[in-house]
Enzyme design. Structure first.
Site, PDB file in Angstrom:
ATOM      1  N   LYS A  88       0.879  -1.058  -0.090  1.00  0.00           N
ATOM      2  CA  LYS A  88      -0.288   0.013   0.152  1.00  0.00           C
ATOM      3  C   LYS A  88       0.718   1.077  -0.316  1.00  0.00           C
ATOM      4  O   LYS A  88       2.142   1.288   0.862  1.00  0.00           O
ATOM      5  CB  LYS A  88      -1.052   0.234   1.751  1.00  0.00           C
ATOM      6  CG  LYS A  88      -2.425  -0.223   1.488  1.00  0.00           C
ATOM      7  CD  LYS A  88      -2.956  -0.232   2.501  1.00  0.00           C
ATOM      8  CE  LYS A  88      -4.217   0.578   1.958  1.00  0.00           C
ATOM      9  NZ  LYS A  88      -4.886   1.046   3.744  1.00  0.00           N
TER      10      LYS A  88
HETATM   11  O1  G3P Z   1      -7.366   2.453   5.091  1.00  0.00           O
HETATM   12  C1  G3P Z   1      -8.109   3.782   5.468  1.00  0.00           C
HETATM   13  C2  G3P Z   1      -8.931   3.535   6.076  1.00  0.00           C
HETATM   14  O2  G3P Z   1      -8.805   2.782   7.151  1.00  0.00           O
HETATM   15  C3  G3P Z   1      -9.522   4.956   6.499  1.00  0.00           C
HETATM   16  O3  G3P Z   1     -10.351   5.034   7.864  1.00  0.00           O
HETATM   17  O4  G3P Z   1     -11.936   5.357   9.452  1.00  0.00           O
HETATM   18  O5  G3P Z   1     -10.230   6.403   9.406  1.00  0.00           O
HETATM   19  O6  G3P Z   1     -10.941   6.827   7.670  1.00  0.00           O
HETATM   20  P1  G3P Z   1     -11.015   5.417   8.364  1.00  0.00           P
END
Ligand code: G3P
Length: 228
Positions: A88
């Site tokens: 990633k």
């Molecule tokens: O994979 C990306 C994700 O984990 C971001 O999520 O909830 O931190 O916006 P969030």
């Protein structure tokens, strides 16, 4: 292709549970998700690999700032965890340079931290296998995460690009549902959101009803007892 469900966590017990009960295609992590576990990074990613097996996708993010560091980390990670691995890579300028180099070395790439359609298109041109737009974070800044994903899906169709859209950053089942309608190829979600996707109180009510009716007719015996 059927939409892929991926688990966005490094929590081992949640991964074990989800893979036992649900049709899950892989695991994604990022530095934030890893840091929540407060454990030995190398040991943790290897434990995740052993839990999910070699065939399932494991997406692990690099942390280096320069393209050269990202490439070296991707090569080392691939060698260390093995199996169906995706590096990633954050979609910065160095990230784009790194994606091109990592693909040349035969390693799968997921372009992450995507917020715009053009970031996705350029990452795809750089060779990314998946691009990961952040749906809820877009919604939070009064943008439209689902629309951004729908645009990216359309762009990939327009130009016959094989790169898949792995939508990330979800808070609601409605967001997941709308991504599926928009033709998003994959979603990565938390274990809690995964169980919310199938939760409905009327389903539980129906099951309780079936059990009560059965018991009133046959008592506390199951189908296997009656087939003897
Ligand atoms: O994979 C990306 C994700 O984990 C971001 O999520 O909830 O931190 O916006 P969030």
């Amino acid at each position: 292709m059927m939409m892929q469900y991926i688990l966005d966590t490094a929590h081992l017990e949640s991964i074990r549970h989800a893979f036992e009960y649900y049709p899950i295609d892989g695991v994604t992590t990022n530095p934030t998700i890893i840091s929540r576990e407060h454990s030995d990074f190398a040991k943790l990613i290897l434990e995740i690999r052993h839990l999910i097996g070699d065939d399932k996708m494991l997406h692990i993010q690099t942390t280096g700032d320069t393209a050269e560091q990202m490439v070296r980390e991707a090569v080392a990670l691939k060698e260390y965890v093995g199996g169906n691995f995706y590096a990633k890579i954050p979609t910065s300028e160095d990230g784009i340079k790194a994606m091109r180099e990592i693909k040349k070395r035969g390693i799968n790439v997921t372009a992450t931290a995507i917020f715009t359609q053009q970031q996705a298109l350029i990452a795809a041109r750089a060779g990314a296998d998946y691009v990961a737009p952040y749906v809820n974070r877009l919604d939070n800044i009064a943008s439209d995460g689902v629309q951004v994903v729908a645009d990216i899906v359309q762009l990939f169709r327009n130009f016959d690009i094989k790169t898949k859209v792995l939508s990330a950053s979800f808070k609601t089942t409605e967001q997941v549902h709308k991504i599926a309608l928009a033709g998003g190829h994959a979603v990565t979600i938390s274990p809690d959101l995964l169980s919310n996707l199938i939760y409905h109180p009327l389903t539980n009510y129906a099951i309780d009803d079936f059990n009560a009716d059965w018991e009133s007719a046959y008592g506390k015996v199951g189908i296997l007892d009656l087939l003897k």
